[in-house]
Write an enzyme that holds these catalytic residues in place. Structure first.
Site, short mmCIF file in Angstrom:
data_model
loop_
_atom_site.label_atom_id
_atom_site.label_comp_id
_atom_site.label_asym_id
_atom_site.label_seq_id
_atom_site.Cartn_x
_atom_site.Cartn_y
_atom_site.Cartn_z
N CYS A 513 0.89 -1.16 0.00
CA CYS A 513 0.00 0.00 0.00
C CYS A 513 0.92 1.21 0.00
O CYS A 513 1.72 1.37 -0.91
CB CYS A 513 -0.97 -0.04 1.18
SG CYS A 513 -0.22 -0.43 2.77
N SER A 514 0.87 2.04 1.03
CA SER A 514 1.81 3.14 1.12
C SER A 514 2.92 2.81 2.11
O SER A 514 4.08 2.75 1.77
CB SER A 514 1.10 4.43 1.53
OG SER A 514 1.99 5.52 1.54
N GLY A 516 2.86 -0.12 3.78
CA GLY A 516 3.07 -1.56 3.66
C GLY A 516 2.71 -2.33 4.90
O GLY A 516 3.22 -3.44 5.12
N ILE A 517 1.81 -1.79 5.73
CA ILE A 517 1.43 -2.51 6.95
C ILE A 517 -0.08 -2.51 7.20
O ILE A 517 -0.62 -3.46 7.74
CB ILE A 517 2.15 -1.95 8.20
CG1 ILE A 517 1.86 -0.46 8.38
CG2 ILE A 517 3.64 -2.20 8.12
CD1 ILE A 517 2.48 0.13 9.65
N GLY A 518 -0.79 -1.46 6.81
CA GLY A 518 -2.21 -1.34 7.13
C GLY A 518 -3.09 -2.11 6.17
O GLY A 518 -3.55 -3.22 6.45
N GLN A 557 -3.15 -2.27 10.86
CA GLN A 557 -2.60 -1.13 11.59
C GLN A 557 -3.56 -0.45 12.56
O GLN A 557 -3.14 0.14 13.54
CB GLN A 557 -2.12 -0.11 10.57
CG GLN A 557 -1.19 0.94 11.09
CD GLN A 557 -0.62 1.74 9.95
OE1 GLN A 557 -0.98 1.53 8.80
NE2 GLN A 557 0.24 2.66 10.24
#
Length: 582
Positions: A513-514, A516-518, A557
């Site tokens: 994503c942006s 890389g976790i949510g 997240q």
């Protein structure tokens, strides 16, 4: 040592503590300037009349500790007794089965033996009939398999001996034989610390840190709006941005607030401090060790009925989410010159044990081997099933394509727009064809679906040529979770089908994503859990979340994302049930 502020100097925010600019901090562990007597008169030396002295508090605390220890011992005795009975029933069951009895009749006879033993301890009538004496004579007179009886009795004696030693040790030192630090400190001190830790965990007050905004405050986390909490600025570093070789990660003590886009940091190094501390990291603190244990052991298996109920229980999901450690990486782990240009957000870093290492001609040059991405396990513990990474920046597009080629990835899943108020991801693919790091990337086709677009690329390096699919999911709203679960679920199923069609030699599926976790965590967790639901008929969302966070901190997240995953799985289970009925 972490010091806690007095409540008078805390701002009333949900999960963070800030120092008001017009107040001095008052530490809870610092004695007050004026100790007062019972009636409010200042205390003087040599006045024993006050009844509210420390002795009373200590006596009350000692009484509470004693009750707590007794209660703990009673519970453990019951556990040991249960272990003893289970071992004996199992041993005698094996004996009677070997003697030629059926499995069920052997269980009954084993219980009769236990009934015989209990008759010596408890003044009660036999539970399983009066023929236990006859049965015991048969057991004693049996010679062929009596070693099983002797072994069972030996195990029972061993359990009793270990239980007694364990109970004495626990009473003396306040912890069992297998607890860490059992030999240090007195029992009262240890129990007091346990009670204190328990109270702190219930109060859920985080450690105090002075705070500053990161330079990427709005998009550090993908969903929540910027909170309107004032922040006391303790000073900023006004050094201008230099070239990559001279830039270093600012040494900070990181404390992430779960479910917000605020990074609470405290610069522990004064301007000009050059002490290197990115090397030879200290061992995990007890708090970090307990967090790792939780992530390794956390589990909550949900049947379909439980899943549907759980998905609607926001309060329980919030409690479970906030109890689960995020496992973010301390920036001290990455104190390498120039690394700041390789990370989209300076506080979202790859966990060291599972990070993707790029192959390079110069293995000694850390920057050429670094990319902000981690290998993640898939369903059933499948190694390197996924790679979770940040959205490429202008500086890391080449590294990203190196990773795609190196790992032989057949699929990229992108779950972010290029811009959402500000840049979330660089456009790392070409309109037609482009070459990065010796890899030629050519667009073969573009298909637009309702909620995502599918691009098919041809990658060529040297004489080797491969096919690559990119699923670009564009229906995730800015700073929210999707209003509907079906689009994401359909994407997960489409990616699974594409994965099955990929060559057997293909590598991990890359998801970003942006940060890389949510959103990335939501997609990967949903993919894993759909497979578990189809295969086992149950899901363990907590276990999957813990496993993902062990490999990459902060996966799934926010609490809203955690709830959304439950909703998606609940919908998927209903689809499976409906299909089965048809």
């Amino acid at each position: 040592m972490t010091r806690r502020l007095s409540s008078s100097t805390r701002s009333h925010t949900e999960d963070s503590i800030f120092l008001r600019p017009d107040e001095d901090p008052v530490w809870l562990d610092e004695p007050a300037k004026t100790d007062k007597l019972c009636d409010g008169v200042p205390k003087k030396d040599g006045l024993p009349e006050c009844k509210d002295g420390p002795a009373e508090g200590q006596n009350a605390q000692g009484e509470e500790v004693f009750i707590h220890k007794v209660y703990a011992l009673v519970i453990e005795i019951h556990c040991w007794a249960a272990l003893f009975i289970i071992s004996q029933v199992t041993g005698y069951w094996v004996f009677f089965v070997v003697e030629g009895n059926g499995p069920f009749s052997s269980i009954y006879k084993a219980l009769q033996v236990i009934d015989f033993y209990l008759g010596f301890i408890l003044p009660c009538h036999p539970i399983f009939g009066m023929d236990s004496m006859v049965l015991m004579r048969e057991v004693v007179n049996t010679k062929e398999h009596n070693w099983i009886v002797h072994g069972t009795a030996g195990i029972g004696v061993a359990i009793c001996v270990i239980m007694v030693i364990h109970m004495v040790w626990k009473w003396r030192y306040g912890s069992g034989l297998w607890s860490s630090g059992s030999g240090s400190g007195t029992g009262t001190g240890t129990a007091s610390r346990d009670l204190g830790d328990r109270r702190q965990s219930v109060s859920r007050q985080p450690s105090f840190t002075l705070s500053e905004w990161t330079d990427a405050q709005e998009d550090l986390l993908d969903l929540d709006p910027v909170p309107q909490t004032p922040v006391f600025d303790i000073g900023t570093d006004t050094r201008t941005e230099g070239d990559a070789a001279t830039l270093t990660v600012t040494p900070v003590g990181l404390q992430e607030r779960r479910g917000s886009n605020v990074s609470l940091t405290l610069d522990m190094c004064t301007p000009g401090c050059t002490e290197p501390y990115g090397y030879g990291a200290s061992p995990l603190s007890p708090r970090d060790q307990s967090a790792q244990e939780y992530l390794r052991q956390g589990t909550h298996v949900l049947t379909p009925a439980m899943l549907h109920t759980r998905a609607m229980d926001d309060q329980s999901l919030q409690s479970e989410f906030y109890e689960t450690p995020m496992n973010f990486v301390d920036p001290k782990e990455y104190n390498y010159p120039g690394l700041v240009r390789k990370n989209r957000y300076k506080t979202i870093l790859p966990n060291t044990h599972s990070r993707v290492i790029l192959k390079s001609l110069d293995e000694e040059d850390f920057l050429t081997t670094y990319i902000n991405g981690n290998y993640l396990k898939g369903y059933g513990g499948e190694e390197r099933a996924y790679i979770a990474t940040q959205g490429p920046t202008v500086n890391t597009v080449g590294d990203f394509w190196r990773m795609v080629w190196q790992e032989k990835s057949p699929i990229i899943v992108m779950i972010t727009n290029l811009e959402e108020k500000n840049e979330k991801c660089a456009e790392y693919w070409p309109e037609d064809t482009v070459t990065h790091e010796g890899i030629q990337i050519t667009v073969v086709s573009v298909t637009q679906e309702d909620d995502y677009s599918l691009r098919v690329f041809t990658l060529k390096s040297g004489e080797e040529e491969r096919s690559l699919k990119q699923y670009w999911y564009t229906s995730w709203p800015d700073q929210k979770t999707p209003d509907k679960a079906p689009p994401l679920l359909e994407l997960v199923q489409e990616v699974e089908r594409a994965r099955e069609e990929a060559p057997p030699s293909s590598g991990p599926t890359i998801v970003h994503c942006s940060a890389g976790i949510g959103r990335t965590g939501c997609f990967i967790a949903t993919s894993i859990l759909c497979k578990q639901l189809r295969t086992e008929g149950v899901v363990d969302i907590l276990r999957t979340t813990c496993q993902l966070r062990l490999d990459r901190g902060g996966m799934i997240q926010t609490c809203e994302q955690y709830q959304f995953v439950h909703h998606v799985l609940s919908l998927y289970e209903k689809q499976l049930s409906h299909t089965a009925e048809e």
